[in-house]
Write a protein that holds these residues in place. Structure first.
Motif, short mmCIF file in Angstrom:
data_model
loop_
_atom_site.label_atom_id
_atom_site.label_comp_id
_atom_site.label_asym_id
_atom_site.label_seq_id
_atom_site.Cartn_x
_atom_site.Cartn_y
_atom_site.Cartn_z
N ARG A 142 0.82 -1.21 0.00
CA ARG A 142 0.00 0.00 0.00
C ARG A 142 0.86 1.26 0.00
NH1 ARG A 142 -5.03 -1.10 4.12
NH2 ARG A 142 -5.92 -2.84 2.96
N TYR A 143 1.90 1.26 0.80
CA TYR A 143 2.79 2.43 0.87
C TYR A 143 3.43 2.70 -0.50
CZ TYR A 143 6.50 5.62 2.17
OH TYR A 143 7.33 6.70 2.24
N VAL A 144 4.01 1.65 -1.09
CA VAL A 144 4.69 1.81 -2.37
C VAL A 144 3.71 2.24 -3.46
CG1 VAL A 144 5.97 0.57 -4.17
CG2 VAL A 144 6.60 0.29 -1.77
N ALA A 145 2.50 1.68 -3.45
CA ALA A 145 1.49 2.07 -4.44
C ALA A 145 1.13 3.54 -4.30
CB ALA A 145 0.24 1.20 -4.28
N ARG A 146 1.10 4.03 -3.08
CA ARG A 146 0.69 5.42 -2.87
C ARG A 146 1.83 6.42 -3.02
NH1 ARG A 146 -2.67 7.90 2.23
NH2 ARG A 146 -2.85 9.97 1.36
N PHE A 147 3.00 6.08 -2.46
CA PHE A 147 4.10 7.04 -2.42
C PHE A 147 5.30 6.67 -3.27
CE2 PHE A 147 1.97 7.34 1.75
CZ PHE A 147 1.51 8.64 1.65
N GLY A 148 5.42 5.41 -3.63
CA GLY A 148 6.60 4.95 -4.36
C GLY A 148 7.80 4.86 -3.43
N SER A 149 8.75 4.06 -3.81
CA SER A 149 9.98 3.92 -3.04
C SER A 149 10.97 3.14 -3.87
CB SER A 149 9.72 3.20 -1.71
OG SER A 149 10.90 3.10 -0.97
N ASP A 150 12.23 3.52 -3.81
CA ASP A 150 13.26 2.80 -4.54
C ASP A 150 13.61 1.49 -3.83
OD1 ASP A 150 13.46 4.76 -6.44
OD2 ASP A 150 15.07 5.80 -5.42
N THR A 151 13.69 1.54 -2.52
CA THR A 151 14.14 0.40 -1.73
C THR A 151 13.32 0.29 -0.47
OG1 THR A 151 16.38 0.76 -2.54
CG2 THR A 151 16.16 -0.60 -0.59
N VAL A 152 13.05 -0.92 -0.08
CA VAL A 152 12.37 -1.18 1.19
C VAL A 152 13.32 -2.00 2.05
CG1 VAL A 152 10.43 -2.33 2.33
CG2 VAL A 152 10.08 -1.14 0.15
#
Length: 148
Positions: A112-122
């Protein structure tokens, strides 16, 4: 030769998908005659016939089938480049959680976080001191780091 434009690839692929100029033109929001002229111009620039046209049907030529694959790959690569540029600078999402935290819960939160805000790395850090680990500098050697 001047570079092929994205619009030309989209025009060609619309015709390749529908095998019909009027339907492709409607899908693109333009009239059929300018679409036909644009395809003819593209064929002249490439020096290859992409479509076999008759009054009843449109078919891809062997060169057209090759160009269809390459055009799709080019647009896919361009879309990927745009996504990567938009994600650049989002940096790292670091999640510190106590051991035993459910994988399903973490997976859903990260998705959900990546879908909303995007992120290169988790980064997932499992520790009994989550607050301190989430704000720590370098990744501890016992954390999991995954590219998104």
């Amino acid at each position: 030769m001047k570079r092929i434009e994205v619009r030309e690839l989209e025009y060609f692929l619309a015709v390749a998908d529908t095998l019909h100029f009027a339907r492709a033109a409607e899908r693109l929001g333009i009239a059929p005659p300018p679409l036909s002229r644009a395809i003819a111009h593209l064929e002249r620039r490439l020096g290859a016939k992409l479509l076999e046209r008759t009054s009843r049907r449109v078919e891809l030529t062997p060169a057209g089938r090759v160009f269809e694959v390459e055009a799709r790959n080019a647009l896919r690569a361009l879309d990927q480049a745009v996504r990567r540029v938009r994600q650049a600078g989002h940096g790292v999402l670091r999640i510190a959680a106590p051991p035993g935290t459910g994988a399903g819960l973490l997976r859903e939160l990260v998705r959900r976080y990546v879908a909303r805000f995007g992120s290169d790395t988790v980064e997932l850090v499992f520790t009994s001191r989550p607050r301190r680990s989430a704000t720590a500098g370098p990744t501890p050697r016992w954390s999991a780091r995954t590219r998104i």
